[in-house]
Design a protein around this motif. Sequence first.
Motif, short mmCIF file in Angstrom:
data_model
loop_
_atom_site.label_atom_id
_atom_site.label_comp_id
_atom_site.label_asym_id
_atom_site.label_seq_id
_atom_site.Cartn_x
_atom_site.Cartn_y
_atom_site.Cartn_z
N PRO A 24 0.81 -1.22 0.00
CA PRO A 24 0.00 0.00 0.00
C PRO A 24 0.84 1.27 0.00
CG PRO A 24 -0.88 -1.58 1.56
CD PRO A 24 0.44 -2.12 1.12
N LEU A 25 1.96 1.26 0.74
CA LEU A 25 2.82 2.45 0.77
C LEU A 25 3.48 2.68 -0.59
CD1 LEU A 25 4.57 2.16 4.26
CD2 LEU A 25 2.63 3.59 3.61
N SER A 26 3.92 1.60 -1.24
CA SER A 26 4.54 1.74 -2.55
C SER A 26 3.53 2.25 -3.58
CB SER A 26 5.14 0.41 -3.01
OG SER A 26 4.13 -0.57 -3.22
N MET A 27 2.26 1.82 -3.45
CA MET A 27 1.22 2.34 -4.33
C MET A 27 1.05 3.84 -4.14
SD MET A 27 -1.89 -0.44 -4.51
CE MET A 27 -2.36 -0.21 -2.80
N LEU A 42 -2.62 8.18 -14.98
CA LEU A 42 -3.31 7.51 -16.07
C LEU A 42 -4.07 6.29 -15.56
CD1 LEU A 42 -0.58 7.64 -18.87
CD2 LEU A 42 -2.52 9.19 -18.53
N LYS A 43 -5.22 6.04 -16.17
CA LYS A 43 -6.06 4.92 -15.72
C LYS A 43 -5.28 3.62 -15.65
CE LYS A 43 -8.63 3.02 -18.77
NZ LYS A 43 -9.68 2.72 -19.78
N GLU A 44 -4.46 3.37 -16.66
CA GLU A 44 -3.72 2.10 -16.70
C GLU A 44 -2.61 2.03 -15.66
OE1 GLU A 44 -2.37 4.73 -20.20
OE2 GLU A 44 -4.24 4.15 -19.20
N ASN A 45 -2.22 3.18 -15.10
CA ASN A 45 -1.18 3.21 -14.08
C ASN A 45 -1.75 3.28 -12.67
OD1 ASN A 45 0.80 3.19 -16.06
ND2 ASN A 45 0.93 5.42 -16.14
N TYR A 46 -3.08 3.35 -12.59
CA TYR A 46 -3.69 3.52 -11.26
C TYR A 46 -3.65 2.19 -10.51
CZ TYR A 46 -7.12 4.18 -7.60
OH TYR A 46 -7.73 4.23 -6.38
N PRO A 47 -2.99 2.14 -9.34
CA PRO A 47 -2.96 0.90 -8.55
C PRO A 47 -4.30 0.67 -7.87
CG PRO A 47 -1.80 2.65 -7.40
CD PRO A 47 -2.22 3.22 -8.72
N TYR A 53 -6.47 1.85 1.47
CA TYR A 53 -5.42 1.05 2.11
C TYR A 53 -4.13 1.81 2.40
CZ TYR A 53 -8.65 -2.70 1.72
OH TYR A 53 -9.78 -3.46 1.87
N THR A 54 -3.75 2.75 1.55
CA THR A 54 -2.58 3.56 1.88
C THR A 54 -2.85 4.43 3.11
OG1 THR A 54 -1.81 3.55 -0.42
CG2 THR A 54 -0.93 5.27 1.02
N PRO A 55 -3.97 5.16 3.17
CA PRO A 55 -4.27 5.91 4.40
C PRO A 55 -4.41 5.02 5.64
CG PRO A 55 -5.59 6.75 2.59
CD PRO A 55 -4.92 5.50 2.09
N ILE A 56 -5.01 3.83 5.47
CA ILE A 56 -5.14 2.91 6.62
C ILE A 56 -3.76 2.54 7.15
CG2 ILE A 56 -5.72 0.53 7.24
CD1 ILE A 56 -8.22 0.79 5.53
N CYS A 57 -2.87 2.17 6.25
CA CYS A 57 -1.53 1.75 6.67
C CYS A 57 -0.77 2.89 7.34
CB CYS A 57 -0.74 1.22 5.48
SG CYS A 57 -1.32 -0.38 4.89
N GLU A 94 -6.88 10.39 3.69
CA GLU A 94 -7.92 9.94 2.76
C GLU A 94 -8.49 11.13 1.99
OE1 GLU A 94 -10.65 7.28 0.90
OE2 GLU A 94 -8.88 6.88 2.09
N TRP A 95 -8.80 12.20 2.70
CA TRP A 95 -9.36 13.40 2.05
C TRP A 95 -8.37 13.99 1.05
CZ3 TRP A 95 -7.99 18.56 1.79
CH2 TRP A 95 -8.97 19.42 1.25
N LEU A 96 -7.11 14.04 1.44
CA LEU A 96 -6.09 14.61 0.53
C LEU A 96 -5.99 13.78 -0.75
CD1 LEU A 96 -3.25 15.56 3.06
CD2 LEU A 96 -4.66 17.13 1.72
N PHE A 97 -5.98 12.46 -0.62
CA PHE A 97 -5.93 11.61 -1.80
C PHE A 97 -7.17 11.81 -2.67
CE2 PHE A 97 -2.63 8.75 0.14
CZ PHE A 97 -1.75 8.79 -0.93
#
Length: 327
Positions: A24-27, A42-47, A53-57, A94-97
């Motif tokens: 999640p952090l690497s994403m 880009l849509k194809e690069n979106y993990p 999950y990144t904010p949760i971690c 989460e809000w920032l993302f």
Amino acid sequence: MKSKSFNRYYLLSCIGVLIASYYPLSMGVRVITNMITDGTVLKENYPKYIIPYTPICLAIIVGVLLMPLCIRLFKKFAFFSGAFIATGIFFVIEWLFEQKVVVSTAETVIKLEDWQMYMCYVPPEGWGESVTTYKTQTAVDILIGEYNPAFKLHFYMISVVLVITILNCLYGFGQMVKSNEKKHLKPLMMQSVCSVTFLGLCILACFTAFWRNGSIQVSSLSAAFMTVFFVLFGITVGVFVGSFLFEKRKFISIWIPSIVSSVMTALMYIGEMILLNGHLYSFGTGFMFAGLPGIVFAPIDLLIIPAAALITALIFTWLKQDLSKQP
């Protein structure tokens, strides 16, 4: 000696959480890098499922890092203070993302908040299709063109439950190591099993959507996984509440967690209903799976909700019996 044991536990907890959070952090790093260099993702690069999950971690990592400070300052209320701070951090990140990250497709550029809504709607095999043209296999055009921030109710409930229950385990074992008091060992072990299993189901849901195909009518396999998910969500919260009431008299220590478990399962259904514009996934055909007149819930749904309460009651009845056998 206790101090050394706690320091060792604290170090292992920090390392373990960081290792578990690597993906999640690497994403998150990848998305932030794309935003800085290109101004979009880009849509194809979106993990898949960077949120939540990144904010949760990040929230859990901060909560664990603050553990010694919270224990020193707040003593028996250490977990509550740590969980409060971690939950606040989760919502801020989460809000920032959601607001600052944008995803680009061939047709449009949208905020991550809106993109996440479409991902909740479109099954994995539909992610390669245009989000502006994808339609369900029924007459119900769920979500598309009808954005409603309330769709995130179930999204946020799941996130907060993961943050606080995982931190409850880590703080609980930490205080146990520090005090050498093991009376809450079994409730914490049960909480750990529930939290880790529920997290595993959440991850499975992210990458498979429990094999839904975009239709309100789901397969038997999907229905089975969704049932387990709903029930386990309620049980996880019920065990969390029960871990603080474990030494109270039977009515409080068994029935309050059970009631909470049932209520949370019902709230998960309500979150799904909001997400699906007033509909629920149908787990089959026939009377048991058809919505009852005047309400959206089918008979099977009205059995699943109290099932979480019953299992939670059985868990704490067993734990209380085991406690009474201790000298």
